[in-house]
Design an enzyme around this catalytic site. Structure first.
Site, PDB file in Angstrom:
ATOM      1  N   THR A  14       0.902  -0.773  -0.138  1.00  0.00           N
ATOM      2  CA  THR A  14       0.144  -0.151   0.004  1.00  0.00           C
ATOM      3  C   THR A  14       0.743   1.310  -0.032  1.00  0.00           C
ATOM      4  O   THR A  14       0.757   2.301  -0.220  1.00  0.00           O
ATOM      5  CB  THR A  14      -0.968   0.019   1.368  1.00  0.00           C
ATOM      6  OG1 THR A  14       0.406  -0.065   2.796  1.00  0.00           O
ATOM      7  CG2 THR A  14      -2.310  -1.398   1.269  1.00  0.00           C
ATOM      8  N   ASN A  15       1.959   1.053   0.474  1.00  0.00           N
ATOM      9  CA  ASN A  15       2.716   2.624   0.538  1.00  0.00           C
ATOM     10  C   ASN A  15       3.600   2.316  -1.315  1.00  0.00           C
ATOM     11  O   ASN A  15       3.611   3.665  -1.030  1.00  0.00           O
ATOM     12  CB  ASN A  15       4.557   2.303   1.346  1.00  0.00           C
ATOM     13  CG  ASN A  15       3.463   2.393   2.971  1.00  0.00           C
ATOM     14  OD1 ASN A  15       3.546   3.849   3.512  1.00  0.00           O
ATOM     15  ND2 ASN A  15       3.263   1.788   4.197  1.00  0.00           N
ATOM     16  N   ARG A  66      25.526 -11.696  -0.080  1.00  0.00           N
ATOM     17  CA  ARG A  66      26.403 -10.838  -0.236  1.00  0.00           C
ATOM     18  C   ARG A  66      25.904 -10.656  -2.015  1.00  0.00           C
ATOM     19  O   ARG A  66      25.757  -9.975  -2.848  1.00  0.00           O
ATOM     20  CB  ARG A  66      27.840 -11.052  -0.201  1.00  0.00           C
ATOM     21  CG  ARG A  66      28.599  -9.766  -0.911  1.00  0.00           C
ATOM     22  CD  ARG A  66      30.310  -9.732  -0.936  1.00  0.00           C
ATOM     23  NE  ARG A  66      30.717  -9.677  -1.831  1.00  0.00           N
ATOM     24  CZ  ARG A  66      31.590  -8.018  -0.886  1.00  0.00           C
ATOM     25  NH1 ARG A  66      31.263  -7.456   0.898  1.00  0.00           N
ATOM     26  NH2 ARG A  66      32.065  -7.113  -1.900  1.00  0.00           N
ATOM     27  N   MET A  90      10.595  -6.610   4.473  1.00  0.00           N
ATOM     28  CA  MET A  90      11.205  -7.225   5.879  1.00  0.00           C
ATOM     29  C   MET A  90      12.457  -8.118   5.907  1.00  0.00           C
ATOM     30  O   MET A  90      12.283  -9.123   6.552  1.00  0.00           O
ATOM     31  CB  MET A  90      10.078  -8.271   5.760  1.00  0.00           C
ATOM     32  CG  MET A  90       8.734  -8.301   5.561  1.00  0.00           C
ATOM     33  SD  MET A  90       8.566  -6.416   7.171  1.00  0.00           S
ATOM     34  CE  MET A  90       6.799  -5.897   6.651  1.00  0.00           C
ATOM     35  N   LYS A  91      13.951  -7.491   4.712  1.00  0.00           N
ATOM     36  CA  LYS A  91      15.001  -8.644   5.109  1.00  0.00           C
ATOM     37  C   LYS A  91      15.863  -7.013   5.851  1.00  0.00           C
ATOM     38  O   LYS A  91      15.299  -5.865   5.575  1.00  0.00           O
ATOM     39  CB  LYS A  91      15.117  -8.773   3.679  1.00  0.00           C
ATOM     40  CG  LYS A  91      14.399  -9.756   3.017  1.00  0.00           C
ATOM     41  CD  LYS A  91      14.933 -11.211   3.870  1.00  0.00           C
ATOM     42  CE  LYS A  91      14.323 -12.372   3.982  1.00  0.00           C
ATOM     43  NZ  LYS A  91      12.828 -13.082   4.490  1.00  0.00           N
ATOM     44  N   HIS A 109       8.868   3.239   9.319  1.00  0.00           N
ATOM     45  CA  HIS A 109       8.842   2.098   9.509  1.00  0.00           C
ATOM     46  C   HIS A 109       7.882   2.235  10.665  1.00  0.00           C
ATOM     47  O   HIS A 109       7.277   3.604  11.272  1.00  0.00           O
ATOM     48  CB  HIS A 109      10.081   2.238  10.909  1.00  0.00           C
ATOM     49  CG  HIS A 109      10.599   0.563  11.768  1.00  0.00           C
ATOM     50  ND1 HIS A 109      10.291  -0.371  12.272  1.00  0.00           N
ATOM     51  CD2 HIS A 109       9.711   1.177  13.421  1.00  0.00           C
ATOM     52  CE1 HIS A 109      10.070  -0.973  12.991  1.00  0.00           C
ATOM     53  NE2 HIS A 109       9.535  -0.025  14.154  1.00  0.00           N
TER      54      HIS A 109
END
Ligand code: GAR
Length: 206
Positions: A14-15, A66, A90-91, A109
């Protein structure tokens, strides 16, 4: 000048949608150049619906963090991203990724940092913790990303009241509403070159 933005998102998006809508109708001088998710998230469908290139880059498919991050960096750069937005991503990213876009990564956040943030505080977990703790206000924070979790200089915060009748779900809804205001606003200020970072403080030129 239109700023090219690369968005990382893991969920509903939604953002992302708020950024796309405000960029398309000329409210913010930004263009979403590419969207990347770590999973088959709804956010990718939102991107594709607007003909924005959308990629899934799954950490489990790489031999190391990496290599995983380098793949995302390569995609973001290929599409000319000048700013990276973590929009419900979410990582946790390592210094390798952060260094590749130094001072050019912004996160949203769903709390008033430094409350209810850091490892383990993401998505609904934040709103559940807010209710359990009994705080009377919560909110959302847009900040620059540094090498620690949820710790970089704060650009904009906005509060919402926690009422007796609130649940984690109603708080999530209220917080989303303010996120859809402050994240595009932060992108606009960045695009206009109005953000000056001095130490931990972000000054906004008016
Ligand atoms: C937003 O509330 C965002 O603040 C939060 O995930 C939600 C994503 O919603 N981000 C974090 O918790 C990051 N630590 P969306 O997918 O609808 O934009």
């Amino acid at each position: 000048m239109i700023l090219k933005v690369g968005v990382l998102a893991s969920g509903n998006g939604t953002n992302l949608q708020a950024i796309i809508d405000k960029s398309r109708n000329g409210q913010i001088p930004v263009r979403v150049a590419v969207v990347i998710s770590d999973r088959n998230a709804f956010a990718l469908r939102r991107a594709r619906a607007h003909n924005i290139p959308a990629y899934i880059v799954k950490p489990g498919e790489y031999d190391s963090q990496r290599e995983y991050e380098q793949q995302m960096v390569d995609i973001l750069k290929k599409h000319g991203s000048e700013l990276v937005v973590l929009s419900g991503f979410m990582k946790i990213l390592s210094p390798h990724f952060i260094d590749s876009f130094k001072g050019r990564i912004i996160n949203i956040h769903p709390s008033l940092i430094p409350a209810f943030c850091g490892k383990g505080f993401y998505g609904m977990k934040v709103h559940e913790a807010v209710i359990d703790y009994g705080v009377k206000i919560t909110g959302a924070t847009v900040h620059f990303v540094d090498e620690n979790v949820d710790s970089g200089p704060i650009i904009i915060q906005k509060a919402v009241a926690v009422e007796d009748s609130d649940t984690p779900e109603t708080i999530a809804q209220k917080v989303h509403e303010i996120e859809h205001e402050i994240l595009p606003e932060a992108l606009k200020l960045f695009a206009q070159g109005k953000l000056k970072v001095i130490g931990r403080r972000v000054f906004i030129e008016r």
